[in-house]
Design an enzyme around this catalytic site. Structure first.
Site, mmCIF file in Angstrom:
data_model
loop_
_atom_site.group_PDB
_atom_site.id
_atom_site.type_symbol
_atom_site.label_atom_id
_atom_site.label_comp_id
_atom_site.label_asym_id
_atom_site.label_seq_id
_atom_site.Cartn_x
_atom_site.Cartn_y
_atom_site.Cartn_z
ATOM 1 C CE LYS A 207 -3.945 2.190 2.488
ATOM 2 N NZ LYS A 207 -4.387 2.390 3.640
ATOM 3 N NE ARG A 217 -5.990 9.751 3.227
ATOM 4 C CZ ARG A 217 -4.912 10.086 2.964
ATOM 5 N NH1 ARG A 217 -4.358 11.107 2.971
ATOM 6 N NH2 ARG A 217 -3.969 8.956 2.794
ATOM 7 C CD GLU A 246 5.769 -3.548 3.660
ATOM 8 O OE1 GLU A 246 5.159 -4.672 4.374
ATOM 9 O OE2 GLU A 246 6.218 -2.709 4.346
ATOM 10 C CE LYS A 261 -6.231 1.822 -0.467
ATOM 11 N NZ LYS A 261 -6.552 1.836 0.835
#
Ligand code: PBG
Length: 337
Positions: A207, A217, A246, A261
């Site tokens: 991400k 948001r 990751e 993402k």
């Protein structure tokens, strides 16, 4: 000019004309390499308090936050259209947001009530629960903050508790979206210890600290409160090797599937993930991507339906097993026609 065209020697083609298979619709259908079906689509929903309540989101035209009863109706529609799973995000009322984000593990919070209402009314659909503190904290960060620092291990503890209440409420898939180190292993261990060994973990493994999350948001009510950025935990958009690290780590920690993402600007990461690992990979066509398509279409710059389908096919072509997209219901219905 058609009448004074120059005839060139085409013998180098030696009969190889790639346009041949593109001449008719039936032939184009035969040679099509990827398919998009409703089961590729995961639909994110924004949940609010109230009854029969829906509120618009200025930067996401066409998307509305829904009260739990309307989420149940949406879930039925999604199931009927062949969508396999929903991803839920709560817009927690302001007075319940706090510095320590304790509302995240209140078993009666908005998210848990939504999960259990949908699970009991529409048990056939999968429920993906986002785990991160930004939807519950007063500062809009995904982790606990002390003196401006995002605390990793303390945050993981809150996330584990949050994942447990969500699972008990009906979540089938826990989706940690916070990018803290070690949270997948901690959540897996806690779930197993409480007998939830069939609850999946879909890790937001790669991400990025992206500017494309703006409309989200607004949707969950964190945009105005967020101070600073998320660059000490979300990844630098310049990096690709780091994403592989990751993902490798989250797989080792027990993730059942991973997510990349944002989506469209990161198709190289989706492709590389699929080529590197044997694990389902999902891409999130995030709020800013949604807004770009809707707003460009509204301005007459692009064809709306055509560009939506093209964008979703691109994810499949890049190797994604599925896509989280705000277009899911509309597209699933379209594909089912
Ligand atoms: C945070 C979270 C975000 C999104 C999903 N989970 C925003 C962020 O990290 O700031 C973004 C999704 C979208 O933009 O559609 N827990």
């Amino acid at each position: 000019m058609a009448d004074n065209w120059q005839k060139h020697d085409m013998s180098f083609l030696d009969g190889r004309r790639l346009r041949r298979t593109r001449q008719t619709a039936w032939s184009r259908a035969m040679v099509r390499e990827t398919l998009l079906t409703p089961s590729d689509l995961i639909w994110p929903l924004f949940v609010i308090e109230g009854h029969n309540e829906k509120t618009g989101i200025r930067t996401m035209p066409g998307v509305e936050r829904l009260s739990i009863d309307l989420c149940v109706e949406a879930a039925k529609a999604a199931r009927d259209a062949g969508i396999p799973a929903l991803a839920l995000f709560p817009n927690t009322p302001d007075h319940l947001r706090s510095e320590n984000g304790v509302e995240a593990f209140n078993p009666d919070n908005l998210m848990c009530r939504a999960l259990s209402a949908i699970k009991s009314a529409v048990p056939e659909i999968g429920l993906i629960a986002d785990v991160a503190l930004d939807e519950y904290s007063s500062d809009g960060q995904d982790g606990l903050v002390r003196d401006g620092e995002i605390l990793n291990d303390e945050t993981v503890d809150v996330m584990v508790r949050s994942a447990l209440v969500q699972t008990k409420a009906g979540a089938d898939i826990i989706a940690p979206s916070d990018m803290m180190d070690g949270r997948v292993a901690a959540i897996r261990a806690a779930l197993d210890a409480e007998g939830h060994d069939q609850t999946q973990i879909m890790s937001y493994a790669a991400k990025y600290a992206s500017f494309f999350y703006g409309p989200f948001r607004e949707a969950v009510g964190t945009g105005a409160r967020l101070k600073g950025d998320k660059r000490t935990y979300q990844m630098d958009y310049a990096n690709s090797d780091e994403a592989m690290r990751e993902i490798a780590q989250d797989i080792e920690e027990g993730a059942d599937s991973v997510m990349v993402k944002p989506g469209m600007p990161y198709l190289d990461i989706v492709r590389r993930t699929g080529d590197t690992f044997n694990i389902p990979v999902y891409a999130y066509q995030v709020s800013g991507e949604y807004a770009m398509i809707e707003m460009a279409a509204a301005a007459g710059a692009i064809d709306r339906k055509g560009s939506i389908l093209e964008s979703l096919y691109a994810f499949k072509r890049a190797g994604a097993n599925g896509v989280l997209t705000y277009f899911a219901l509309e597209v699933a219905r379209e594909l089912g026609k």
